[in-house]
Design a protein around this motif. Structure first.
Motif, PDB file in Angstrom:
ATOM      1  N   LYS A 139      13.323  -7.936  -5.931  1.00 37.92           N
ATOM      2  CA  LYS A 139      12.416  -6.808  -5.697  1.00 37.92           C
ATOM      3  C   LYS A 139      11.964  -6.216  -7.032  1.00 37.92           C
ATOM      4  CE  LYS A 139      14.471  -5.805  -1.192  1.00 37.92           C
ATOM      5  NZ  LYS A 139      15.123  -4.820  -0.308  1.00 37.92           N
ATOM      6  N   ASN A 140      11.243  -7.076  -7.779  1.00 38.44           N
ATOM      7  CA  ASN A 140      10.774  -6.633  -9.094  1.00 38.44           C
ATOM      8  C   ASN A 140       9.411  -5.962  -9.017  1.00 38.44           C
ATOM      9  OD1 ASN A 140       9.345  -8.902  -8.473  1.00 38.44           O
ATOM     10  ND2 ASN A 140      10.076 -10.117 -10.200  1.00 38.44           N
ATOM     11  N   GLN A 141       8.873  -5.859  -7.811  1.00 39.58           N
ATOM     12  CA  GLN A 141       7.623  -5.129  -7.607  1.00 39.58           C
ATOM     13  C   GLN A 141       7.896  -4.031  -6.589  1.00 39.58           C
ATOM     14  OE1 GLN A 141       4.342  -7.485  -6.237  1.00 39.58           O
ATOM     15  NE2 GLN A 141       2.806  -5.973  -6.795  1.00 39.58           N
ATOM     16  N   TYR A 142       7.639  -2.782  -6.970  1.00 40.09           N
ATOM     17  CA  TYR A 142       7.960  -1.631  -6.131  1.00 40.09           C
ATOM     18  C   TYR A 142       6.873  -1.470  -5.062  1.00 40.09           C
ATOM     19  CZ  TYR A 142       9.837   2.972  -4.938  1.00 40.09           C
ATOM     20  OH  TYR A 142      10.402   4.026  -4.278  1.00 40.09           O
ATOM     21  N   ILE A 143       7.226  -1.761  -3.820  1.00 39.92           N
ATOM     22  CA  ILE A 143       6.318  -1.539  -2.703  1.00 39.92           C
ATOM     23  C   ILE A 143       6.670  -0.195  -2.073  1.00 39.92           C
ATOM     24  CG2 ILE A 143       5.571  -2.371  -0.444  1.00 39.92           C
ATOM     25  CD1 ILE A 143       6.100  -5.201  -1.411  1.00 39.92           C
ATOM     26  N   GLU A 144       5.697   0.688  -1.986  1.00 42.74           N
ATOM     27  CA  GLU A 144       5.931   2.038  -1.481  1.00 42.74           C
ATOM     28  C   GLU A 144       5.912   2.033   0.043  1.00 42.74           C
ATOM     29  OE1 GLU A 144       7.256   5.030  -1.171  1.00 42.74           O
ATOM     30  OE2 GLU A 144       6.282   5.693  -3.041  1.00 42.74           O
ATOM     31  N   TYR A 145       7.043   2.442   0.641  1.00 40.29           N
ATOM     32  CA  TYR A 145       7.137   2.520   2.093  1.00 40.29           C
ATOM     33  C   TYR A 145       7.163   3.960   2.605  1.00 40.29           C
ATOM     34  CZ  TYR A 145       8.396  -2.442   1.905  1.00 40.29           C
ATOM     35  OH  TYR A 145       8.395  -3.804   1.686  1.00 40.29           O
ATOM     36  N   ASP A 146       7.381   4.922   1.738  1.00 40.40           N
ATOM     37  CA  ASP A 146       7.468   6.311   2.177  1.00 40.40           C
ATOM     38  C   ASP A 146       6.097   6.774   2.663  1.00 40.40           C
ATOM     39  OD1 ASP A 146       7.971   9.094   2.472  1.00 40.40           O
ATOM     40  OD2 ASP A 146       9.541   8.957   0.949  1.00 40.40           O
ATOM     41  N   VAL A 147       6.091   7.475   3.801  1.00 39.09           N
ATOM     42  CA  VAL A 147       4.813   7.951   4.332  1.00 39.09           C
ATOM     43  C   VAL A 147       4.206   9.021   3.434  1.00 39.09           C
ATOM     44  CG1 VAL A 147       5.450   7.378   6.694  1.00 39.09           C
ATOM     45  CG2 VAL A 147       5.926   9.670   5.836  1.00 39.09           C
TER      46      VAL A 147
END
Length: 727
Positions: free
Chosen positions: A458-466
């Motif tokens: 997970k070296n790329q931060y994918i934003e899941y927070d609404v």
């Protein structure tokens, strides 16, 4: 007309590469790089040849069948060999995979100019030409395995002297091909997004293609590969394939011009009845049961199953498409689409989305030309039997109620509900719907998508927070839209000329909107009215959620650092909010993205690998960027300058954030409890106890219990933050 060419049998297995394209006059130049000899191979002895012939084997030149000192001729039976064939170490064992037990060796197969690693089990491969097989590979009951000398393995490249028409393109986002990109192994959603935009920047578009082509050789002569420990069985056609290790393929109709990434940690499986052509498949994917995919990229840990059709499309990480059809679309990570009658065409969907049954997003029956495009922010949810028209655009977390929407839409309100009011033929837009009426489903999104993220690296931060910079910026835009709509509704010749200021004053007053329609402009391309529902409730909720988003970031900061350090930090921040862009699920400050594009134009970034390294660097700094955005957002929403913040000001906001968190939890629990109180939900069960047995007890709900614990933890964080603040 098909043309069948007759050539000498002695030539079968040779002259794979046209003489014009040979490297140093060596037909095996690239083959030997893919499968190094290391001096371990030797010619067969006369005794070994006798055993092979006795076992009903044939070669057009036994001198070109090379083996190691660990060769067991008894394990080669009823097979034919043409051209140079190299067979690795053999052992008197069988391989067992999921109850498929095959003796090692080569049986009942025709092999043309191919290489085998150690301890392979090859059974009933009717025709294999120009393949490199890894160690401990099992191949059984395969009709045809072949490689062309110009194989590209799904990449959008050209080999020497290829014509442009042979290049593979993904025609994304728009049916007319105006946003097409060239696929390549390792391509990420962010790459596709950038390449599909900025179409009027010829220099940038040229550099994108240069960066891609620099990664691949234009030369002819690369062999197909089956990686170590892979299993392929009961399959019809495999052509021009680069398959990683530990892959499992069974019952497939066709695999052609593909890269199939797979590893021990993230192995890929492809199952019965699938036909996959011209594509790139990421690590850890699952493709089963009649899937058809053509000109596609399937990112890591995603699934296609139950007759899904994926054509001219990119599907992001951790996504699932079952049964449905997806055409000409770019889809960011964490997309869900099920049911046989869901259709998605010519769209850019920015992830965490869900296509409900019967949804029809774009089809050319409602236009005089090829489909245009739909752009939807993350959390897009067209409901049951929704029909949408190109061109349309939707803010993040838009929910659309069942119905036919016959006109183009521009929905600028995040977390909203869009519906047709059939009786009056009006469009109704209810901003902040999710927070006001279904907090359970809204807040469950964050943990749901986090738990589904199966990436090993997970070296790329994918934003899941609404609540994140993109949705907060959209809420600020929505606040302005509400102010303008309210101001226009109350404006007359005697009021101030600035309707937005008027609207803002009314929204902060005790004015009641009951019985008065607040109308929106430029939302639907039609003459009918578009009504803004519950403007005051939405306005207050947006502001509350922005403050909550910002203060939670500050509370996290105060857990580790002092208020004095906070004041020092904020004194250096800009006065205006940063714009963020969602590139493939990763949120990036617009200024950083602009710098990347300049660096690409100037060749400072010379490859897509360099661009990915920049993505990773952004990821490392994202939490810091998000914090800075939160602080400036708080200053804007409260109407206070950063220099005026003191302990009293911050204490009040921290206490408010706690109340908001308690309200969020109460709404989460309350919205879920409605399902247990609804008599129509209960009527299919003989008793309340049976309902609990079937659907589970409310008090055992895992998400609610985690949120309850999260609230307790947040209360402790708030206490620490308050203790750290000056009186």
């Amino acid at each position: 007309m098909s043309k069948i060419i007759k050539e000498k049998l002695t030539d079968l297995g040779y002259h794979f590469i046209p003489e014009t394209y040979l490297q140093n006059g060596d037909e095996y130049y690239f083959r030997n790089q893919q499968f190094p000899d290391y001096g371990k191979f030797r010619k067969l002895t006369p005794e070994e040849i006798k055993v092979l012939v006795k076992n009903d084997n044939y070669s057009n030149n036994w001198d070109h069948v090379l083996v190691t000192d660990k060769f067991l001729p008894e394990q080669i039976q009823h097979s034919k060999f043409y051209g140079l064939v190299r067979i690795g170490d053999m052992d008197d064992v069988y391989l067992n995979f999921r109850d498929l037990r095959l003796p090692c060796g080569i049986y009942n197969s025709t092999i043309v100019s191919s290489d085998f690693g150690s301890t392979v089990a090859i059974h009933n491969v009717r025709y294999m030409a120009h393949f490199i097989i890894g160690e401990e590979v099992m191949l059984a009951n395969i009709s045809e395995m072949e490689t062309s000398s110009s194989a590209k393995f799904g990449n959008g490249i050209l080999k020497t002297d290829d014509v442009e028409e042979r290049r593979i393109r993904l025609e994304l986002c728009n049916e007319n091909g105006g946003r097409s990109v060239l696929p390549f192994d390792g391509m990420q959603a962010g790459d596709v997004y950038l390449w599909s935009r900025y179409r009027n920047d010829e220099e940038l578009q040229h550099r994108f293609q240069e960066m891609m082509e620099a990664q691949f050789s234009p030369h002819h002569g690369f062999y197909s590969e089956i990686g170590h420990h892979s299993v392929v069985k009961n399959t019809h056609t495999i052509k021009d394939i680069k398959m990683g290790s530990h892959a499992y393929v069974k019952g497939v109709n066709k695999l052609k011009n593909l890269t199939i990434n797979s590893s021990a940690e993230s192995y890929t499986q492809i199952g019965e009845g699938c036909e996959l052509v011209n594509g790139i498949i990421g690590y850890g994917c699952r493709i089963f049961y009649g899937v058809k995919a053509v000109r596609f990229i399937l990112s890591s840990n995603s699934q296609l199953k139950y007759g899904a059709r994926l054509i001219n499309s990119f599907l992001g990480d951790n996504s699932t498409i079952s049964c449905c059809e997806v055409l000409n679309s770019l889809i960011f990570p964490a997309h869900e689409q099920h049911h046989n009658n869901s259709f998605l065409c010519a769209s850019l969907v920015k992830g965490q989305s869900n296509m409900a049954a019967g949804a029809t997003v774009g089809s050319n029956h409602n236009s005089r030309a090829a489909d245009g495009e739909i752009i939807a922010g993350r959390g897009f949810w067209p409901g049951l039997c929704v029909s949408l028209k190109h061109n349309s655009r939707f803010a993040s977390y838009t929910l659309i109620v069942k119905g036919d929407f016959l006109h183009e839409l521009n929905i600028r309100f995040p977390f909203c509900l869009v519906s047709n009011e059939a009786a009056t033929n009006r469009l109704i837009v209810l901003p902040a719907y999710w927070f006001l009426y279904n907090m359970y489903a809204m807040m469950r999104n964050t943990s749901k998508f986090q738990s589904r993220d199966k990436r090993k690296f997970k070296n790329q931060y994918i934003e899941y927070d609404v609540l994140a910079p993109d949705t907060v910026n959209e809420m600020f835009d929505a606040l302005a839209e509400i102010e303008k709509a309210v101001g226009k509704a109350y404006c007359d010749e005697n009021t101030a000329s600035d309707i937005q200021i008027l609207g803002k004053n009314i929204l902060f007053s005790d004015e009641k909107f009951a019985g008065k329609d607040i109308l929106l402009d430029n939302v639907e391309f039609s003459r009918r009215k578009v009504v803004l529902a519950k403007p005051k409730e939405a306005y207050v909720t947006y502001q509350r959620m922005i403050r909550y988003y910002a203060v939670t970031q500050i509370i996290t900061f105060l857990e580790k650092q002092s208020f004095a350090e906070l004041q020092t930090l904020i004194s250096s921040l800009p006065a205006t909010r940063s714009l963020f862009e969602n590139i493939g699920g990763q949120l990036v400050p617009k200024t950083k993205l602009d710098t990347l594009l300049v660096d690409i134009r100037e060749n400072t970034i010379s490859s897509w690998r360099d661009a990915h390294a920049r993505y990773h660097a952004w990821s490392d700094l994202y939490i810091e960027d998000k914090f800075k955005h939160a602080v400036v957002s708080l200053a804007e929403v409260t109407g206070t300058s950063l220099s005026s913040w003191n302990g009293q000001f911050m204490r009040k906001l921290v206490e408010e954030a706690l109340e908001t968190r308690r309200w969020i939890f109460a709404e989460i629990e309350g919205s879920r409890s409605k399902d247990y109180q609804n008599p129509f939900k209960q009527m299919v069960y003989d008793s309340y106890e049976e309902m609990e047995e079937v659907v589970g007890r409310l008090e055992d709900n895992d998400f609610i219990n985690r949120e309850r614990k999260g609230l307790l933890d947040f209360e402790q964080s708030v206490k620490k933050a308050l203790d750290s603040l000056p009186a």
